[in-house]
Design a protein around this motif. Sequence first.
Motif, PDB file in Angstrom:
ATOM      1  N   GLU A   1     -83.033  70.937  11.345  1.00 42.23           N
ATOM      2  CA  GLU A   1     -84.466  71.137  11.124  1.00 42.23           C
ATOM      3  C   GLU A   1     -85.035  70.057  10.206  1.00 42.23           C
ATOM      4  O   GLU A   1     -86.120  69.529  10.463  1.00 42.23           O
ATOM      5  CB  GLU A   1     -84.725  72.520  10.537  1.00 42.23           C
ATOM      6  CG  GLU A   1     -84.626  73.626  11.554  1.00 42.23           C
ATOM      7  CD  GLU A   1     -84.939  74.993  10.972  1.00 42.23           C
ATOM      8  OE1 GLU A   1     -85.653  75.077   9.949  1.00 42.23           O
ATOM      9  OE2 GLU A   1     -84.464  75.990  11.550  1.00 42.23           O
ATOM     10  N   SER A   2     -84.300  69.706   9.156  1.00 44.37           N
ATOM     11  CA  SER A   2     -84.753  68.656   8.236  1.00 44.37           C
ATOM     12  C   SER A   2     -84.868  67.317   8.955  1.00 44.37           C
ATOM     13  O   SER A   2     -85.853  66.590   8.788  1.00 44.37           O
ATOM     14  CB  SER A   2     -83.790  68.514   7.059  1.00 44.37           C
ATOM     15  OG  SER A   2     -83.799  69.663   6.269  1.00 44.37           O
ATOM     16  N   LEU A   3     -83.871  67.005   9.775  1.00 42.08           N
ATOM     17  CA  LEU A   3     -83.901  65.737  10.507  1.00 42.08           C
ATOM     18  C   LEU A   3     -85.043  65.705  11.523  1.00 42.08           C
ATOM     19  O   LEU A   3     -85.674  64.659  11.706  1.00 42.08           O
ATOM     20  CB  LEU A   3     -82.558  65.499  11.202  1.00 42.08           C
ATOM     21  CG  LEU A   3     -81.393  65.181  10.269  1.00 42.08           C
ATOM     22  CD1 LEU A   3     -80.083  65.172  11.041  1.00 42.08           C
ATOM     23  CD2 LEU A   3     -81.600  63.861   9.548  1.00 42.08           C
ATOM     24  N   GLU A   4     -85.320  66.841  12.154  1.00 43.47           N
ATOM     25  CA  GLU A   4     -86.437  66.897  13.102  1.00 43.47           C
ATOM     26  C   GLU A   4     -87.767  66.685  12.394  1.00 43.47           C
ATOM     27  O   GLU A   4     -88.664  66.039  12.926  1.00 43.47           O
ATOM     28  CB  GLU A   4     -86.424  68.224  13.865  1.00 43.47           C
ATOM     29  CG  GLU A   4     -85.320  68.285  14.900  1.00 43.47           C
ATOM     30  CD  GLU A   4     -85.172  69.644  15.558  1.00 43.47           C
ATOM     31  OE1 GLU A   4     -85.799  70.629  15.100  1.00 43.47           O
ATOM     32  OE2 GLU A   4     -84.423  69.723  16.556  1.00 43.47           O
ATOM     33  N   GLU A   5     -87.905  67.218  11.171  1.00 44.18           N
ATOM     34  CA  GLU A   5     -89.131  67.016  10.393  1.00 44.18           C
ATOM     35  C   GLU A   5     -89.283  65.542  10.012  1.00 44.18           C
ATOM     36  O   GLU A   5     -90.377  64.987  10.088  1.00 44.18           O
ATOM     37  CB  GLU A   5     -89.117  67.887   9.131  1.00 44.18           C
ATOM     38  CG  GLU A   5     -89.309  69.359   9.425  1.00 44.18           C
ATOM     39  CD  GLU A   5     -89.132  70.232   8.202  1.00 44.18           C
ATOM     40  OE1 GLU A   5     -89.062  69.710   7.068  1.00 44.18           O
ATOM     41  OE2 GLU A   5     -89.064  71.469   8.376  1.00 44.18           O
ATOM     42  N   VAL A   6     -88.188  64.905   9.611  1.00 42.43           N
ATOM     43  CA  VAL A   6     -88.228  63.479   9.267  1.00 42.43           C
ATOM     44  C   VAL A   6     -88.592  62.663  10.498  1.00 42.43           C
ATOM     45  O   VAL A   6     -89.433  61.751  10.436  1.00 42.43           O
ATOM     46  CB  VAL A   6     -86.871  63.015   8.675  1.00 42.43           C
ATOM     47  CG1 VAL A   6     -86.816  61.499   8.559  1.00 42.43           C
ATOM     48  CG2 VAL A   6     -86.630  63.664   7.321  1.00 42.43           C
ATOM     49  N   LYS A   7     -88.000  62.990  11.632  1.00 43.22           N
ATOM     50  CA  LYS A   7     -88.300  62.275  12.876  1.00 43.22           C
ATOM     51  C   LYS A   7     -89.779  62.408  13.231  1.00 43.22           C
ATOM     52  O   LYS A   7     -90.426  61.417  13.585  1.00 43.22           O
ATOM     53  CB  LYS A   7     -87.442  62.823  14.018  1.00 43.22           C
ATOM     54  CG  LYS A   7     -87.707  62.150  15.349  1.00 43.22           C
ATOM     55  CD  LYS A   7     -86.877  62.770  16.455  1.00 43.22           C
ATOM     56  CE  LYS A   7     -87.246  62.165  17.794  1.00 43.22           C
ATOM     57  NZ  LYS A   7     -86.520  62.815  18.888  1.00 43.22           N
TER      58      LYS A   7
ATOM     59  N   PHE B   1     -92.263  62.992  11.250  1.00 46.48           N
ATOM     60  CA  PHE B   1     -93.029  62.200  10.288  1.00 46.48           C
ATOM     61  C   PHE B   1     -92.995  60.721  10.647  1.00 46.48           C
ATOM     62  O   PHE B   1     -94.016  60.032  10.641  1.00 46.48           O
ATOM     63  CB  PHE B   1     -92.482  62.411   8.867  1.00 46.48           C
ATOM     64  CG  PHE B   1     -93.050  61.456   7.856  1.00 46.48           C
ATOM     65  CD1 PHE B   1     -94.332  61.632   7.365  1.00 46.48           C
ATOM     66  CD2 PHE B   1     -92.298  60.378   7.412  1.00 46.48           C
ATOM     67  CE1 PHE B   1     -94.861  60.745   6.436  1.00 46.48           C
ATOM     68  CE2 PHE B   1     -92.822  59.481   6.489  1.00 46.48           C
ATOM     69  CZ  PHE B   1     -94.102  59.666   6.002  1.00 46.48           C
ATOM     70  N   LEU B   2     -91.808  60.214  10.989  1.00 46.43           N
ATOM     71  CA  LEU B   2     -91.673  58.796  11.324  1.00 46.43           C
ATOM     72  C   LEU B   2     -92.413  58.441  12.613  1.00 46.43           C
ATOM     73  O   LEU B   2     -93.036  57.380  12.703  1.00 46.43           O
ATOM     74  CB  LEU B   2     -90.187  58.423  11.436  1.00 46.43           C
ATOM     75  CG  LEU B   2     -89.412  58.444  10.120  1.00 46.43           C
ATOM     76  CD1 LEU B   2     -87.924  58.235  10.377  1.00 46.43           C
ATOM     77  CD2 LEU B   2     -89.938  57.417   9.144  1.00 46.43           C
TER      78      LEU B   2
ATOM     79  N   GLU C   1     -95.097  59.964  13.744  1.00 45.48           N
ATOM     80  CA  GLU C   1     -96.517  59.984  13.382  1.00 45.48           C
ATOM     81  C   GLU C   1     -96.901  58.716  12.619  1.00 45.48           C
ATOM     82  O   GLU C   1     -97.941  58.116  12.879  1.00 45.48           O
ATOM     83  CB  GLU C   1     -96.807  61.224  12.531  1.00 45.48           C
ATOM     84  CG  GLU C   1     -98.272  61.374  12.156  1.00 45.48           C
ATOM     85  CD  GLU C   1     -98.505  62.604  11.292  1.00 45.48           C
ATOM     86  OE1 GLU C   1     -99.494  62.583  10.538  1.00 45.48           O
ATOM     87  OE2 GLU C   1     -97.719  63.565  11.361  1.00 45.48           O
TER      88      GLU C   1
END
Length: 114
Positions: A95-101, A103-104, A106
Amino acid sequence: MTYKEKEIEKKYFSIGEVAEQLNIAPSQIRFWEGEFDVIKPQKNRNGKRQFTKEDIEKLKMVYHLVKEKGYTLQGAKQMIKNNNKGLKDKMEMIESLEEVKAFLVELKQKLDNQ
């Protein structure tokens, strides 16, 4: 912090809200509830299911194993039974990696539009 500044946090979610979060049918949640011992939402006086955030996390774990990883129901039950903590840690990492992805992606779109 005044009363208005405090964010009101919802404690219970309906089956429809949970189904929408997971992008699955409410009937799928009811089915999993019967199959997996870890999924035990409370019921209100009218008999409607009330899911906590902890219940939703357990449903996400089942969803990940069955829908994303392709486990059978029996295989998913074994994974949850044998490695609940490790599985939860992996889910949180994903989930954390999906949020970072997100963000990147966007950020890249914003830079491309300049």
